[in-house]
Write a protein that holds these residues in place. Structure first.
Motif, PDB file in Angstrom:
ATOM      1  N   ARG A  24       0.847  -1.198   0.000  1.00 19.62           N
ATOM      2  CA  ARG A  24       0.000   0.000   0.000  1.00 19.62           C
ATOM      3  C   ARG A  24       0.874   1.237   0.000  1.00 19.62           C
ATOM      4  O   ARG A  24       2.024   1.190   0.442  1.00 19.62           O
ATOM      5  CB  ARG A  24      -0.819   0.050   1.289  1.00 19.62           C
ATOM      6  N   THR A  25       0.283   2.324  -0.402  1.00 21.23           N
ATOM      7  CA  THR A  25       0.983   3.604  -0.268  1.00 21.23           C
ATOM      8  C   THR A  25       1.102   3.947   1.210  1.00 21.23           C
ATOM      9  O   THR A  25       0.103   3.960   1.928  1.00 21.23           O
ATOM     10  CB  THR A  25       0.205   4.699  -1.014  1.00 21.23           C
ATOM     11  N   ARG A  27       2.101   6.795   3.803  1.00 16.44           N
ATOM     12  CA  ARG A  27       2.305   8.253   3.838  1.00 16.44           C
ATOM     13  C   ARG A  27       2.745   8.760   5.198  1.00 16.44           C
ATOM     14  O   ARG A  27       3.021   9.938   5.351  1.00 16.44           O
ATOM     15  CB  ARG A  27       1.016   8.968   3.417  1.00 16.44           C
ATOM     16  N   MET A 112      -3.983  12.442   3.675  1.00 19.09           N
ATOM     17  CA  MET A 112      -3.304  13.313   2.714  1.00 19.09           C
ATOM     18  C   MET A 112      -2.850  14.608   3.377  1.00 19.09           C
ATOM     19  O   MET A 112      -1.752  15.095   3.134  1.00 19.09           O
ATOM     20  CB  MET A 112      -4.231  13.639   1.541  1.00 19.09           C
ATOM     21  N   TYR A 115       0.092  13.932   5.415  1.00 20.33           N
ATOM     22  CA  TYR A 115       1.250  13.646   4.549  1.00 20.33           C
ATOM     23  C   TYR A 115       1.876  14.943   4.040  1.00 20.33           C
ATOM     24  O   TYR A 115       3.084  15.149   4.146  1.00 20.33           O
ATOM     25  CB  TYR A 115       0.787  12.764   3.388  1.00 20.33           C
ATOM     26  N   PHE A 164       4.382   7.302  -3.895  1.00 21.82           N
ATOM     27  CA  PHE A 164       4.787   7.889  -5.173  1.00 21.82           C
ATOM     28  C   PHE A 164       3.895   9.083  -5.464  1.00 21.82           C
ATOM     29  O   PHE A 164       2.677   9.003  -5.305  1.00 21.82           O
ATOM     30  CB  PHE A 164       4.625   6.848  -6.291  1.00 21.82           C
ATOM     31  N   ALA A 165       4.469  10.191  -5.872  1.00 19.98           N
ATOM     32  CA  ALA A 165       3.677  11.351  -6.281  1.00 19.98           C
ATOM     33  C   ALA A 165       4.406  12.070  -7.408  1.00 19.98           C
ATOM     34  O   ALA A 165       5.562  11.751  -7.714  1.00 19.98           O
ATOM     35  CB  ALA A 165       3.452  12.296  -5.110  1.00 19.98           C
ATOM     36  N   TRP A 167       4.352  15.594  -7.554  1.00 19.35           N
ATOM     37  CA  TRP A 167       4.359  17.015  -7.170  1.00 19.35           C
ATOM     38  C   TRP A 167       5.625  17.712  -7.623  1.00 19.35           C
ATOM     39  O   TRP A 167       5.674  18.940  -7.696  1.00 19.35           O
ATOM     40  CB  TRP A 167       4.207  17.132  -5.652  1.00 19.35           C
ATOM     41  N   ARG A 205      -8.652  -2.964  -4.683  1.00 24.86           N
ATOM     42  CA  ARG A 205      -8.900  -2.588  -6.073  1.00 24.86           C
ATOM     43  C   ARG A 205     -10.289  -3.083  -6.464  1.00 24.86           C
ATOM     44  O   ARG A 205     -10.985  -3.681  -5.665  1.00 24.86           O
ATOM     45  CB  ARG A 205      -7.850  -3.230  -7.001  1.00 24.86           C
TER      46      ARG A 205
HETATM   47  C1  LIG Z   1       0.870   8.081 -11.262  1.00 24.14           C
HETATM   48  C2  LIG Z   1       0.597   8.125  -9.776  1.00 24.14           C
HETATM   49  C3  LIG Z   1       0.469   9.353  -9.145  1.00 24.14           C
HETATM   50  C4  LIG Z   1       0.246   9.425  -7.781  1.00 24.14           C
HETATM   51  N1  LIG Z   1       0.178  10.635  -7.175  1.00 24.14           N
HETATM   52  C5  LIG Z   1       0.042  10.708  -5.848  1.00 24.14           C
HETATM   53  C6  LIG Z   1       0.055  11.958  -5.185  1.00 24.14           C
HETATM   54  O1  LIG Z   1       0.188  13.009  -5.811  1.00 24.14           O
HETATM   55  N2  LIG Z   1      -0.056  11.975  -3.834  1.00 24.14           N
HETATM   56  C7  LIG Z   1      -0.188  10.823  -3.112  1.00 24.14           C
HETATM   57  O2  LIG Z   1      -0.266  10.893  -1.882  1.00 24.14           O
HETATM   58  N3  LIG Z   1      -0.252   9.606  -3.705  1.00 24.14           N
HETATM   59  C8  LIG Z   1      -0.130   9.531  -5.046  1.00 24.14           C
HETATM   60  N4  LIG Z   1      -0.136   8.304  -5.664  1.00 24.14           N
HETATM   61  C9  LIG Z   1      -0.453   7.083  -4.893  1.00 24.14           C
HETATM   62  C10 LIG Z   1      -1.908   6.648  -5.191  1.00 24.14           C
HETATM   63  O3  LIG Z   1      -2.797   7.567  -4.606  1.00 24.14           O
HETATM   64  C11 LIG Z   1      -2.146   5.234  -4.643  1.00 24.14           C
HETATM   65  O4  LIG Z   1      -1.289   4.323  -5.249  1.00 24.14           O
HETATM   66  C12 LIG Z   1      -3.580   4.780  -4.864  1.00 24.14           C
HETATM   67  O5  LIG Z   1      -4.494   5.605  -4.189  1.00 24.14           O
HETATM   68  C13 LIG Z   1      -3.816   3.352  -4.386  1.00 24.14           C
HETATM   69  O6  LIG Z   1      -3.563   3.261  -3.012  1.00 24.14           O
HETATM   70  P1  LIG Z   1      -2.571   2.159  -2.470  1.00 24.14           P
HETATM   71  O7  LIG Z   1      -1.261   2.353  -3.166  1.00 24.14           O
HETATM   72  O8  LIG Z   1      -2.471   2.410  -0.988  1.00 24.14           O
HETATM   73  O9  LIG Z   1      -3.169   0.828  -2.764  1.00 24.14           O
HETATM   74  C14 LIG Z   1       0.111   8.221  -7.027  1.00 24.14           C
HETATM   75  C15 LIG Z   1       0.263   6.981  -7.659  1.00 24.14           C
HETATM   76  C16 LIG Z   1       0.525   6.939  -9.013  1.00 24.14           C
HETATM   77  C17 LIG Z   1       0.734   5.561  -9.661  1.00 24.14           C
END
Ligand SMILES: Cc1cc2nc3c(=O)[nH]c(=O)nc-3n(C[C@H](O)[C@H](O)[C@H](O)COP(=O)(O)O)c2cc1C
Length: 242
Positions: A24-25, A27, A112, A115, A164-165, A167, A205
């Protein structure tokens, strides 16, 4: 500090399939420096990623606590706060179910906000870069983003987590000037990494059958069945009718 040159990689904490379905992401991070040994393993995994013709156009700027790291974190942190403030308003995070503290929308907004507020505290900020060998093409990301995912998966394997972001795009010129990134090299994202303050868990998902098709577009093969206990989400824009 032991000589890392002769050291094998650390042992994985999870198996490959489990790891990649539970990355998972992350933060929120503990205030803990990432040891060189762990950074080395993550970046080793990242640099083993595939790329077109095995050209290996990826480069990684790894920023922890040096002066440039502090400046880059602040630049991207400020950009993140500006971007999130706009998105929070535009996407109505504080209206409808967003007003309910227990709703996924509210929880997402809270995560968010925290984060971006604490962006500079991330133990490591990695800027994945793509050295272009020709003008930008629609497929060029395929030679950098697998490496980013390798990094996140390796972090997961070692008990770390990341986010990943993009910004960085808002402060591209400032980052290039600060770090000396040459023309023709694309800063493709901004990845924060650290020891998770919370826990990893299965990613959510849509059901596989909505996403995997067989002979005909929109028609899932019989085997596209999620394992028992899979949790789903339909977050994101509504799907177009098939
Ligand atoms: C192309 C891309 C851009 C993303 N941009 C951001 C972002 O700007 N800020 C952020 O906190 N997460 C960002 N993410 C993470 C996604 O929000 C996250 O992967 C998605 O919500 C699914 O959540 P999970 O990874 O926890 O399963 C990004 C992911 C990708 C692949």
């Amino acid at each position: 500090m032991p000589e890392l040159e002769n050291q094998p990689l650390p042992a994985d904490a999870v198996g490959l399939l489990e790891g990649l379905t539970t990355t998972r992401t992350i933060r929120r991070y503990r205030a803990e420096k990432i040891p060189d040994e762990a950074l080395r393993a993550m970046l080793f995994a990242a640099t083993r990623a595939p790329s077109g013709s095995n050209r290996q156009p990826f480069r990684f700027v790894v920023l922890t606590d040096g002066p440039n790291a502090r400046t880059a974190k602040k630049l991207i942190g400020d950009a993140a706060r500006r971007a999130w403030e706009g998105k929070r308003r535009a996407d109505g995070y504080d209206t409808g179910s967003g007003q309910l503290e227990t709703s996924p929308k509210h929880r997402m907004a809270r995560a968010m906000q925290q984060y971006v507020d604490e962006f500079e505290r991330a133990p490591a900020l990695v800027l994945p870069c793509l050295v272009r060998h020709r003008d930008p093409t629609p497929g060029e990301g395929a030679s950098i983003y697998p490496a980013c995912q390798n990094l996140l998966l390796a972090a997961r394997a070692l008990g770390y987590g990341g986010a990943f972001a993009m910004w960085n795009l808002a402060v591209d010129a400032e980052l290039r000037a600060l770090l000396g990134v040459p023309d023709g090299t694309f800063i493709a994202g901004a990845i924060t990494v650290g020891r998770p303050a919370g826990r990893h868990g299965p990613v959510r998902r849509r059901p596989m059958a909505e996403l995997v098709y067989g002979e005909t577009w929109g028609e899932a093969p019989d085997w596209a069945a999620d394992p028992p206990g899979t949790a789903f989400t339909s977050a994101g824009p509504p799907q177009r009718p098939r």
